[in-house]
Design a protein around this motif. Sequence first.
Motif, PDB file in Angstrom:
ATOM      1  N   ALA A 134       0.807  -1.218   0.000  1.00 37.94           N
ATOM      2  CA  ALA A 134       0.000   0.000   0.000  1.00 37.94           C
ATOM      3  C   ALA A 134       0.839   1.266   0.000  1.00 37.94           C
ATOM      4  O   ALA A 134       0.370   2.331  -0.414  1.00 37.94           O
ATOM      5  CB  ALA A 134      -0.933   0.006   1.205  1.00 37.94           C
ATOM      6  N   LEU A 135       2.090   1.176   0.461  1.00 39.51           N
ATOM      7  CA  LEU A 135       2.940   2.371   0.537  1.00 39.51           C
ATOM      8  C   LEU A 135       3.145   3.018  -0.824  1.00 39.51           C
ATOM      9  O   LEU A 135       3.349   4.237  -0.913  1.00 39.51           O
ATOM     10  CB  LEU A 135       4.301   2.021   1.143  1.00 39.51           C
ATOM     11  CG  LEU A 135       4.307   1.551   2.600  1.00 39.51           C
ATOM     12  CD1 LEU A 135       5.735   1.325   3.079  1.00 39.51           C
ATOM     13  CD2 LEU A 135       3.604   2.553   3.508  1.00 39.51           C
ATOM     14  N   VAL A 136       3.095   2.221  -1.867  1.00 42.86           N
ATOM     15  CA  VAL A 136       3.337   2.765  -3.212  1.00 42.86           C
ATOM     16  C   VAL A 136       2.039   3.101  -3.937  1.00 42.86           C
ATOM     17  O   VAL A 136       2.068   3.481  -5.099  1.00 42.86           O
ATOM     18  CB  VAL A 136       4.174   1.777  -4.053  1.00 42.86           C
ATOM     19  CG1 VAL A 136       5.544   1.559  -3.425  1.00 42.86           C
ATOM     20  CG2 VAL A 136       3.452   0.441  -4.210  1.00 42.86           C
ATOM     21  N   ALA A 163      11.812  10.271  -3.684  1.00 50.87           N
ATOM     22  CA  ALA A 163      11.271  11.260  -2.749  1.00 50.87           C
ATOM     23  C   ALA A 163      10.161  10.645  -1.898  1.00 50.87           C
ATOM     24  O   ALA A 163      10.017  10.966  -0.709  1.00 50.87           O
ATOM     25  CB  ALA A 163      10.740  12.462  -3.528  1.00 50.87           C
ATOM     26  N   ARG A 164       9.401   9.751  -2.491  1.00 51.63           N
ATOM     27  CA  ARG A 164       8.328   9.074  -1.746  1.00 51.63           C
ATOM     28  C   ARG A 164       8.925   8.205  -0.636  1.00 51.63           C
ATOM     29  O   ARG A 164       8.423   8.192   0.495  1.00 51.63           O
ATOM     30  CB  ARG A 164       7.493   8.228  -2.705  1.00 51.63           C
ATOM     31  CG  ARG A 164       6.185   7.728  -2.110  1.00 51.63           C
ATOM     32  CD  ARG A 164       5.433   6.888  -3.137  1.00 51.63           C
ATOM     33  NE  ARG A 164       4.100   6.534  -2.668  1.00 51.63           N
ATOM     34  CZ  ARG A 164       3.009   7.230  -2.876  1.00 51.63           C
ATOM     35  NH1 ARG A 164       3.081   8.344  -3.594  1.00 51.63           N
ATOM     36  NH2 ARG A 164       1.839   6.837  -2.405  1.00 51.63           N
ATOM     37  N   CYS A 165       9.990   7.487  -0.957  1.00 49.92           N
ATOM     38  CA  CYS A 165      10.662   6.660   0.051  1.00 49.92           C
ATOM     39  C   CYS A 165      11.210   7.515   1.185  1.00 49.92           C
ATOM     40  O   CYS A 165      11.110   7.143   2.369  1.00 49.92           O
ATOM     41  CB  CYS A 165      11.793   5.854  -0.594  1.00 49.92           C
ATOM     42  SG  CYS A 165      11.222   4.507  -1.659  1.00 49.92           S
ATOM     43  N   ARG A 166      11.767   8.675   0.834  1.00 49.44           N
ATOM     44  CA  ARG A 166      12.285   9.579   1.874  1.00 49.44           C
ATOM     45  C   ARG A 166      11.151  10.083   2.761  1.00 49.44           C
ATOM     46  O   ARG A 166      11.304  10.207   3.987  1.00 49.44           O
ATOM     47  CB  ARG A 166      13.033  10.749   1.241  1.00 49.44           C
ATOM     48  CG  ARG A 166      14.422  10.412   0.716  1.00 49.44           C
ATOM     49  CD  ARG A 166      15.232  11.668   0.479  1.00 49.44           C
ATOM     50  NE  ARG A 166      14.642  12.508  -0.546  1.00 49.44           N
ATOM     51  CZ  ARG A 166      14.948  12.450  -1.834  1.00 49.44           C
ATOM     52  NH1 ARG A 166      15.853  11.564  -2.266  1.00 49.44           N
ATOM     53  NH2 ARG A 166      14.370  13.241  -2.722  1.00 49.44           N
ATOM     54  N   ALA A 167       9.992  10.353   2.137  1.00 45.90           N
ATOM     55  CA  ALA A 167       8.845  10.826   2.918  1.00 45.90           C
ATOM     56  C   ALA A 167       8.381   9.761   3.899  1.00 45.90           C
ATOM     57  O   ALA A 167       8.121  10.052   5.078  1.00 45.90           O
ATOM     58  CB  ALA A 167       7.715  11.226   1.976  1.00 45.90           C
ATOM     59  N   TRP A 168       8.282   8.510   3.453  1.00 45.58           N
ATOM     60  CA  TRP A 168       7.863   7.436   4.348  1.00 45.58           C
ATOM     61  C   TRP A 168       8.898   7.198   5.443  1.00 45.58           C
ATOM     62  O   TRP A 168       8.536   6.921   6.601  1.00 45.58           O
ATOM     63  CB  TRP A 168       7.625   6.144   3.566  1.00 45.58           C
ATOM     64  CG  TRP A 168       6.266   6.062   2.950  1.00 45.58           C
ATOM     65  CD1 TRP A 168       5.944   6.003   1.632  1.00 45.58           C
ATOM     66  CD2 TRP A 168       5.020   6.030   3.657  1.00 45.58           C
ATOM     67  NE1 TRP A 168       4.586   5.940   1.456  1.00 45.58           N
ATOM     68  CE2 TRP A 168       3.986   5.955   2.679  1.00 45.58           C
ATOM     69  CE3 TRP A 168       4.668   6.066   5.004  1.00 45.58           C
ATOM     70  CZ2 TRP A 168       2.639   5.913   3.026  1.00 45.58           C
ATOM     71  CZ3 TRP A 168       3.326   6.022   5.349  1.00 45.58           C
ATOM     72  CH2 TRP A 168       2.328   5.940   4.374  1.00 45.58           C
ATOM     73  N   ALA A 169      10.166   7.321   5.112  1.00 49.65           N
ATOM     74  CA  ALA A 169      11.213   7.169   6.126  1.00 49.65           C
ATOM     75  C   ALA A 169      11.088   8.262   7.185  1.00 49.65           C
ATOM     76  O   ALA A 169      11.267   8.011   8.385  1.00 49.65           O
ATOM     77  CB  ALA A 169      12.590   7.215   5.463  1.00 49.65           C
ATOM     78  N   GLY A 170      10.753   9.471   6.749  1.00 53.40           N
ATOM     79  CA  GLY A 170      10.578  10.573   7.693  1.00 53.40           C
ATOM     80  C   GLY A 170       9.383  10.341   8.609  1.00 53.40           C
ATOM     81  O   GLY A 170       9.429  10.623   9.812  1.00 53.40           O
ATOM     82  N   ILE A 171       8.281   9.799   8.038  1.00 55.75           N
ATOM     83  CA  ILE A 171       7.098   9.495   8.849  1.00 55.75           C
ATOM     84  C   ILE A 171       7.425   8.407   9.872  1.00 55.75           C
ATOM     85  O   ILE A 171       7.044   8.501  11.047  1.00 55.75           O
ATOM     86  CB  ILE A 171       5.930   9.062   7.945  1.00 55.75           C
ATOM     87  CG1 ILE A 171       5.402  10.272   7.161  1.00 55.75           C
ATOM     88  CG2 ILE A 171       4.807   8.423   8.764  1.00 55.75           C
ATOM     89  CD1 ILE A 171       4.343   9.916   6.137  1.00 55.75           C
ATOM     90  N   ALA A 172       8.144   7.376   9.424  1.00 64.83           N
ATOM     91  CA  ALA A 172       8.515   6.297  10.336  1.00 64.83           C
ATOM     92  C   ALA A 172       9.372   6.828  11.487  1.00 64.83           C
ATOM     93  O   ALA A 172       9.167   6.460  12.653  1.00 64.83           O
ATOM     94  CB  ALA A 172       9.272   5.207   9.574  1.00 64.83           C
ATOM     95  N   ALA A 173      10.319   7.704  11.163  1.00 61.63           N
ATOM     96  CA  ALA A 173      11.183   8.273  12.210  1.00 61.63           C
ATOM     97  C   ALA A 173      10.371   9.098  13.202  1.00 61.63           C
ATOM     98  O   ALA A 173      10.574   9.014  14.417  1.00 61.63           O
ATOM     99  CB  ALA A 173      12.279   9.121  11.565  1.00 61.63           C
ATOM    100  N   ALA A 174       9.433   9.901  12.689  1.00 62.65           N
ATOM    101  CA  ALA A 174       8.597  10.723  13.573  1.00 62.65           C
ATOM    102  C   ALA A 174       7.739   9.848  14.484  1.00 62.65           C
ATOM    103  O   ALA A 174       7.563  10.147  15.676  1.00 62.65           O
ATOM    104  CB  ALA A 174       7.712  11.650  12.736  1.00 62.65           C
ATOM    105  N   CYS A 175       7.206   8.749  13.938  1.00 59.59           N
ATOM    106  CA  CYS A 175       6.394   7.835  14.750  1.00 59.59           C
ATOM    107  C   CYS A 175       7.234   7.156  15.823  1.00 59.59           C
ATOM    108  O   CYS A 175       6.805   7.026  16.981  1.00 59.59           O
ATOM    109  CB  CYS A 175       5.733   6.787  13.861  1.00 59.59           C
ATOM    110  SG  CYS A 175       4.396   7.429  12.808  1.00 59.59           S
ATOM    111  N   LEU A 176       8.433   6.724  15.459  1.00 54.10           N
ATOM    112  CA  LEU A 176       9.305   6.064  16.427  1.00 54.10           C
ATOM    113  C   LEU A 176       9.726   7.010  17.541  1.00 54.10           C
ATOM    114  O   LEU A 176       9.973   6.587  18.676  1.00 54.10           O
ATOM    115  CB  LEU A 176      10.537   5.490  15.722  1.00 54.10           C
ATOM    116  CG  LEU A 176      10.276   4.281  14.816  1.00 54.10           C
ATOM    117  CD1 LEU A 176      11.527   3.928  14.021  1.00 54.10           C
ATOM    118  CD2 LEU A 176       9.822   3.079  15.648  1.00 54.10           C
ATOM    119  N   GLN A 177       9.801   8.294  17.224  1.00 48.15           N
ATOM    120  CA  GLN A 177      10.142   9.296  18.234  1.00 48.15           C
ATOM    121  C   GLN A 177       8.946   9.708  19.081  1.00 48.15           C
ATOM    122  O   GLN A 177       9.076  10.497  20.016  1.00 48.15           O
ATOM    123  CB  GLN A 177      10.723  10.537  17.550  1.00 48.15           C
ATOM    124  CG  GLN A 177      12.074  10.299  16.896  1.00 48.15           C
ATOM    125  CD  GLN A 177      12.482  11.437  15.966  1.00 48.15           C
ATOM    126  OE1 GLN A 177      11.803  12.467  15.909  1.00 48.15           O
ATOM    127  NE2 GLN A 177      13.571  11.239  15.238  1.00 48.15           N
TER     128      GLN A 177
END
Length: 349
Positions: free
Chosen positions: A200-202, A279-293
């Motif tokens: 679903a991420l893509v 850019a989409r992968c970077r966006a999802w990585a940023g969301i994952a980092a924010a959630c983990l924090q």
Amino acid sequence: MTRTQWASRVGEGDRPASPAGRTAVGIILNPKHPATLRAYAELVPELRNTGAHYRSMTTSVDRSGRWQAEQLVKWGADIVIILGGDGTIRATAPVLAEADILTFLVPTGTANVLSRHIGLRSSRHAIDHCKRTIASIIRDGYPPNLRNVPINTAEYQTADGARHRTEFISLAGIGGDARAVAHHHVSLGLLGYAWGAAQALVAADFTASTGDTASMRDAARAEDTASTGEGTDSGLVWSVMASKVARPAGPIAVFPEARIDAPTFSMLTVGPFPHSPMARCRAWAGIAAACLQGRPEAHPLMNYRRTTETTVTVEYPVPAQLDGDLIGDCLELRVSAGEKTLRVSAPAS
């Protein structure tokens, strides 16, 4: 013994309606999950030891729980124990809430979202809780540690134009989250949901119009001005979700402000995402980092607000889900926070 043979024997302990003065316990079980069969085999001896009088009913494809709940209400159940997942709870909850019947949960599904959020760690933990609490009710005559879980309403229009109305408990969504449900593999358990989420991420963004009525926005704003947005938006999104639980899947608090017994939903609009795969992968990585924090709201693509009612309208049919169950491709999804509540017994925190 095969699952069919086992299901046909469930209820061998059933007897006519309870004599006066005995606690009548109804059991609704979903035999689709092997864990249900094991939990039932453990639960029944524990119930017998408490002196409770019980009757068991299994769900089926055609009757997913509502009919069974109605039959147990007619039978005179004082307590109902549900062995299953969130889908079984969703099917039975409106009937049990209307009848004001004390409900116990034994999580034997895949995600078991509601059970986790009221503090039930496993089916064994839940069975121990049933045994102790029902014995306490028989002895002392009152149930401790109750949680009042609202029964929320969903109205939706499917791709064929038909309109439907139903209830749900903890989570509703349209778009990417529902695509994850659509692509998951049941046989893999939670890993199957992870596989569906990865696909679903893509998924492409879609155009949605999301609106909360003015009175509902005002109610939400009065409850928590700081976390409530304007509540009206239109444009490209990846998903729109309404949640009453902090962790709809896994250990990460995607909805940190959500509470199962809250009068409002925690609404989340995700996206729009950039078109470039990198850019989409970077966006999802940023969301994952924010959630983990523990700060998912800090990411610009995660837009939260609170409301008691919202309507999402889309330009073309998009998958939608309720409590992790796909309801099909929809053109519109409207969710309303419920006032009718299910009385659920929860372990002491």
